[in-house]
Design an enzyme around this catalytic site. Structure first.
Site, mmCIF file in Angstrom:
data_model
loop_
_atom_site.group_PDB
_atom_site.id
_atom_site.type_symbol
_atom_site.label_atom_id
_atom_site.label_comp_id
_atom_site.label_asym_id
_atom_site.label_seq_id
_atom_site.Cartn_x
_atom_site.Cartn_y
_atom_site.Cartn_z
ATOM 1 C CB ALA A 69 -0.887 -0.022 1.235
ATOM 2 N N GLY A 110 0.935 -5.325 1.024
ATOM 3 C CA GLY A 110 -0.186 -5.486 0.106
ATOM 4 C C GLY A 110 0.237 -6.126 -1.209
ATOM 5 C CD GLU A 113 -2.051 -7.995 2.775
ATOM 6 O OE1 GLU A 113 -1.979 -6.826 2.341
ATOM 7 O OE2 GLU A 113 -2.511 -8.276 3.895
ATOM 8 C CD GLU A 133 1.773 -5.658 5.614
ATOM 9 O OE1 GLU A 133 2.674 -6.464 5.960
ATOM 10 O OE2 GLU A 133 1.075 -5.826 4.599
HETATM 11 C C1 3H9 Z 1 0.674 -2.430 3.383
HETATM 12 O O1 3H9 Z 1 0.930 -2.882 2.310
HETATM 13 C C2 3H9 Z 1 -0.625 -2.639 4.095
HETATM 14 C C3 3H9 Z 1 -1.443 -3.746 3.521
HETATM 15 O O2 3H9 Z 1 -1.244 -4.944 4.223
HETATM 16 C C4 3H9 Z 1 -2.908 -3.449 3.652
HETATM 17 C C5 3H9 Z 1 -3.407 -2.293 2.907
HETATM 18 C C6 3H9 Z 1 -4.905 -2.117 3.030
HETATM 19 N N1 3H9 Z 1 4.560 3.474 -0.347
HETATM 20 O O3 3H9 Z 1 13.218 1.629 -0.502
HETATM 21 P P1 3H9 Z 1 13.524 2.278 -1.780
HETATM 22 C C7 3H9 Z 1 9.256 4.824 -1.843
HETATM 23 S S1 3H9 Z 1 1.772 -1.462 4.206
HETATM 24 C C8 3H9 Z 1 5.025 4.676 -0.708
HETATM 25 O O4 3H9 Z 1 14.667 3.207 -1.862
HETATM 26 P P2 3H9 Z 1 14.352 -0.214 -2.988
HETATM 27 C C9 3H9 Z 1 10.414 5.132 -0.922
HETATM 28 O O5 3H9 Z 1 10.031 6.014 0.105
HETATM 29 C C10 3H9 Z 1 3.130 -1.319 3.095
HETATM 30 N N2 3H9 Z 1 6.308 4.887 -1.056
HETATM 31 O O6 3H9 Z 1 13.638 1.213 -2.991
HETATM 32 C C11 3H9 Z 1 11.407 5.733 -1.874
HETATM 33 O O7 3H9 Z 1 10.999 7.074 -2.104
HETATM 34 P P3 3H9 Z 1 12.094 8.216 -2.242
HETATM 35 C C12 3H9 Z 1 4.000 -2.490 3.239
HETATM 36 C C13 3H9 Z 1 7.127 3.834 -1.047
HETATM 37 O O8 3H9 Z 1 14.313 -0.685 -4.387
HETATM 38 C C14 3H9 Z 1 11.154 4.970 -3.182
HETATM 39 O O9 3H9 Z 1 9.851 4.409 -3.049
HETATM 40 N N3 3H9 Z 1 5.143 -2.340 2.366
HETATM 41 C C15 3H9 Z 1 6.708 2.567 -0.676
HETATM 42 O O10 3H9 Z 1 15.662 -0.129 -2.261
HETATM 43 C C16 3H9 Z 1 12.145 3.847 -3.398
HETATM 44 O O11 3H9 Z 1 12.196 3.042 -2.232
HETATM 45 C C17 3H9 Z 1 6.330 -1.962 2.831
HETATM 46 O O12 3H9 Z 1 6.509 -1.700 3.990
HETATM 47 C C18 3H9 Z 1 5.347 2.394 -0.326
HETATM 48 N N4 3H9 Z 1 4.861 1.198 0.020
HETATM 49 O O13 3H9 Z 1 13.429 -1.139 -2.104
HETATM 50 C C19 3H9 Z 1 7.427 -1.931 1.808
HETATM 51 N N5 3H9 Z 1 7.758 1.713 -0.748
HETATM 52 O O14 3H9 Z 1 12.926 7.830 -3.445
HETATM 53 C C20 3H9 Z 1 8.206 -0.680 1.894
HETATM 54 C C21 3H9 Z 1 8.802 2.436 -1.163
HETATM 55 O O15 3H9 Z 1 11.289 9.455 -2.410
HETATM 56 N N6 3H9 Z 1 9.193 -0.572 0.841
HETATM 57 N N7 3H9 Z 1 8.431 3.721 -1.346
HETATM 58 O O16 3H9 Z 1 12.886 8.161 -0.984
HETATM 59 C C22 3H9 Z 1 10.344 -1.247 0.858
HETATM 60 O O17 3H9 Z 1 10.629 -2.023 1.737
HETATM 61 C C23 3H9 Z 1 11.289 -0.983 -0.264
HETATM 62 O O18 3H9 Z 1 10.921 0.231 -0.861
HETATM 63 C C24 3H9 Z 1 11.306 -2.066 -1.366
HETATM 64 C C25 3H9 Z 1 12.161 -1.550 -2.564
HETATM 65 C C26 3H9 Z 1 11.928 -3.340 -0.799
HETATM 66 C C27 3H9 Z 1 9.926 -2.348 -1.874
#
Ligand code: 3H9
Length: 703
Positions: A69, A110, A113, A133
């Site tokens: 999400a 998500g 999911e 999460e």
């Molecule tokens: C969820 O999903 C809830 C659900 O269960 C239910 C919903 C109803 N949203 O980390 P990076 C941005 S909760 C918005 O450097 P990588 C990040 O801030 C969510 N922005 O890339 C960065 O921005 P900036 C659960 C996001 O390739 C840019 O993208 N998911 C999100 O090294 C690049 O990110 C997580 O907790 C997001 N979800 O790693 C996953 N994700 O360039 C969180 C990233 O402006 N994300 N951004 O600084 C990660 O762990 C890593 O980003 C990922 C890629 C492994 C995906």
């Protein structure tokens, strides 16, 4: 934005074999926006009704499958509207064509999911999958707690959900989350989509089986120590435990907890840390397009505890590193400690013998400065006196190649003065590692007055490559972390003179969430080390005429040096690190109060907490005004990664914003009146933000 004008984030392409490829495309990491939820649901309904479609592949554009999400939508006053992601997941699962996820990159939260809504999953080699999460202070909210256990069994699913870690494609295959790992996951997924019938995970309970009595309570007991204070992780276990209910009810319960978690202080803190982690790497003092030098060969000067630990970080990252010592004996001793450290990790089963051998082979001993000539970075970790450091940097200036970064690991000395000992101060930077340097994540990257953008950038980019969090700060006594720590320790010592005992202060700080309180920390670091640091300060700055506690010096003069002598502020049984209060120390403290003419009083836990932590925040405010720390988030990360400040409180400045700067100001003024006028003068910035009714964050955002 309405449905007609919103950007297309779900794209479709029909293959000649009748497979429709649905690509989620929302750069940079395909986070799920409300537009994506709507378009995904509509696409699935359309496919359902289209007889020309023989099977479906769901994949992500770019480097991620779906990052989950959109975290930026969390905690907003108007939560994103319908359809919910749960509806999207069910639309995928209910599709009458076989839907296969081609997990090309990260499938997080998500994102996983959605993949679990698909009937089958194939991973690309770079796929990483998980439900992180809890790292945002919430729980999976779109069926993850009910679906992952149905695929892997309860225990592996709980381990993934509670750790929040993403697993590799290989591990996902072992756990049965994916069917296969393929270089071209879309092609492999298309073949499965044509060959197999749809299969609904929500109808399959076979992996759950009989759940032993007390299973979930026992699981929570097992995580109590590691995850103390991380409430969402415990709520996630409770949500998984709902698996005994009918699926729809369990999913409803999960969703309710997910919603409730959005607004907790823990969730706000964890989101703050998530974004801060990424922002810290982009320091405002370094222009965006500044190139970083490559580091293919490193050198460390000094192979004591610190130098050895620093060298291990390079070896762990596969970077060859030369360690220089003045004598063969010192070198052998240092390399021996490194070897012992690695052997310990091997014997605990956390590193293979081959990996250890590979790492040791990357570390080369040297006793001649000439051996450092081809290093891209040299980190000096020698004895902490200015004369020695200046000599060392003079020599490095002579031997190191042009373009090499010359870094000092000083924790107390002036980086600018050290830089002035070279003809290239622009190449000099401070890299303050925290002890033990192979374990602690933080490096304070200290930018001197003449450090060039390139040097600063090289140090910042190097940090994550060697598994560290680099946070940049400016030059001052103690830099950011230790300068704030100083205020905290000072108040802790005053508190024991006024009526508290070390165990009272330590208990309050432990309950707050720190790994240990200031006195237990003093015993761990060495009461003698603290004494020497104070003596050095007196030499450097002279004696102050303000009130200073002398209790710590008295403990030192009793020969109670801390854990290493099994007595310090506390006693320690042989082989134990558990502090036991000691009557002699209590008597010494009571006598110190009497000598000062202080009538000891009962001190409340609230006063202990406020007196220890509000001055720390106050010092943080001064560091911001002076520009030593550029942003509150830098201070927060330094305290989380360097001092174990509880992540679920977001770091001291975020925590202060949660409490309200106006309240902190009011309490500091109160304590300045009642206990310590010399040291508790509120910082001008604290007065400013408190007066405007804003926060440190708002102050920083407005600049
Ligand atoms: C969820 O999903 C809830 C659900 O269960 C239910 C919903 C109803 N949203 O980390 P990076 C941005 S909760 C918005 O450097 P990588 C990040 O801030 C969510 N922005 O890339 C960065 O921005 P900036 C659960 C996001 O390739 C840019 O993208 N998911 C999100 O090294 C690049 O990110 C997580 O907790 C997001 N979800 O790693 C996953 N994700 O360039 C969180 C990233 O402006 N994300 N951004 O600084 C990660 O762990 C890593 O980003 C990922 C890629 C492994 C995906």
């Amino acid at each position: 934005m309405n449905a007609e004008t919103e950007a297309v984030v779900v794209e479709t392409r029909d293959r000649p074999d009748g497979v429709r490829v649905v690509t989620l495309n929302n750069p940079p990491v395909n986070a799920i926006s409300s537009a994506m939820r709507r378009q995904l649901r509509d696409t699935m309904l359309e496919i359902d009704a289209d007889d020309s479609v023989k099977g479906v592949v769901l994949t992500g554009a770019g480097r991620a499958f779906i990052a989950g999400a959109d975290i930026r939508e969390f905690g907003k006053p108007n939560p994103p509207g319908a359809p919910s992601l749960t509806a999207g997941v069910h639309a995928v699962e209910d599709c009458n064509k076989t839907v296969v996820a081609a997990v090309n990159g990260a499938a997080a939260g998500g994102g996983l999911e959605v993949a679990l809504g698909c009937h089958y999953r194939v991973a690309g080699p770079k796929a990483r999958l998980g439900l992180p999460e809890v790292n945002l202070g919430t729980i999976p909210g779109a069926t993850g707690t009910q679906r992952l256990p149905r695929l892997t069994g309860l225990k592996p699913a709980l381990d993934m959900i509670v750790s929040g870690d993403l697993v590799s494609a290989a591990r996902a295959l072992e756990l049965g989350i994916v069917e296969a790992i393929e270089d071209d996951p879309v092609e492999a997924a298309a073949a499965i989509a044509l060959a197999r019938a749809p299969k609904k995970l929500r109808e399959d309970d076979s992996k759950i089986g009989e759940i032993p009595d007390g299973f979930f309570d026992d699981y929570k007991k097992g995580m109590a120590r590691r995850w103390r204070g991380f409430e969402a992780r415990f709520k996630a276990v409770d949500a998984v435990a709902k698996i005994v209910l009918p699926y729809d009810e369990a999913v409803e319960a999960e969703r309710a907890v997910f919603r409730e978690c959005q607004g907790t202080p823990e969730a706000r803190a964890m989101r703050h840390v998530f974004f801060s982690d990424r922002q810290a790497a982009r320091h405002p003092s370094i222009p965006k397009d500044t190139p970083a030098g490559t580091v293919e060969k490193a050198a460390v000067l000094g192979c004591g505890t610190m130098g050895g630990g620093i060298a291990m970080n390079f070896a762990n990252a596969g970077i060859p590193v030369t360690v220089l010592e003045t004598s063969e004996e010192a070198l052998e001793r240092g390399l021996g400690i490194i070897r012992d450290n690695y052997s310990g990790t091997v014997s605990r089963g956390r590193l293979s013998q081959e990996a250890m051998d590979r790492r040791m082979a990357l570390i080369t001993g040297a006793s001649d400065y000439a051996d450092l000539a081809d290093a891209d970075i040299v980190i000096e970790a020698v004895f902490e006196t200015m004369d020695i450091k200046k000599q060392v940097f003079g020599t490095l200036d002579d031997v190191c190649k042009d373009g090499a970064v010359l870094a000092t690991n000083t924790s107390t000395l002036d980086v600018d003065e050290i830089a002035a000992a070279t003809s290239r101060p622009e190449a000099v930077v401070g890299t303050h590692f925290f002890s033990p340097a192979n374990v602690m994540r933080l490096i304070e990257i200290v930018r001197g007055a003449k450090t060039s953008d390139e040097t600063a950038q090289t140090a910042m980019k190097l940090a994550p490559k060697i598994g560290k969090v680099g946070v940049m700060c400016g030059v001052c006594d103690g830099f950011v972390g230790n300068r704030m720590l100083y205020q905290y320790s000072r108040q802790a010592n005053f508190l024991i003179e006024e009526g508290a005992l070390p165990q009272d202060v330590d208990r309050v700080m432990f309950e707050f969430g720190l790994p240990m309180g200031p006195f237990a920390m003093g015993d761990l670091a060495g009461v003698d080390v603290g004494y020497l640091v104070r003596q050095e300060r007196i030499k450097k700055f002279g004696r102050t005429n303000k009130r200073e506690s002398t209790v710590a010096d008295k403990i030192y003069h009793l020969g109670r040096y801390g854990q290493k002598t099994r007595k310090g502020w506390y006693d320690y049984e042989p082989g134990s690190r558990t502090p036991k209060p000691n009557a002699e120390v209590t008597a010494l403290i009571e006598k110190a109060s009497a000598d000062l003419g202080i009538e000891r009083r009962a001190i409340s836990d609230d006063e202990i907490l406020e007196r220890c932590l509000y001055p720390l925040v106050n010092e943080g405010a001064k560091l911001l005004t002076e520009g030593i720390a550029a942003r509150p988030l830098d201070i927060d990360l330094i305290w989380i990664y360097g001092y174990g400040f509880p992540r679920y409180r977001g770091g001291p400045m975020h925590w202060a914003d949660e409490i309200g700067p106006a309240h902190i100001l009011e309490r500091l003024e109160h304590y300045a009146r009642t206990s310590d006028p010399d040291w508790l003068e509120p910082a001008p910035l604290l007065r400013e933000v408190a007066g405007q009714g804003t926060t440190f964050r708002e102050w920083a955002d407005a600049r």
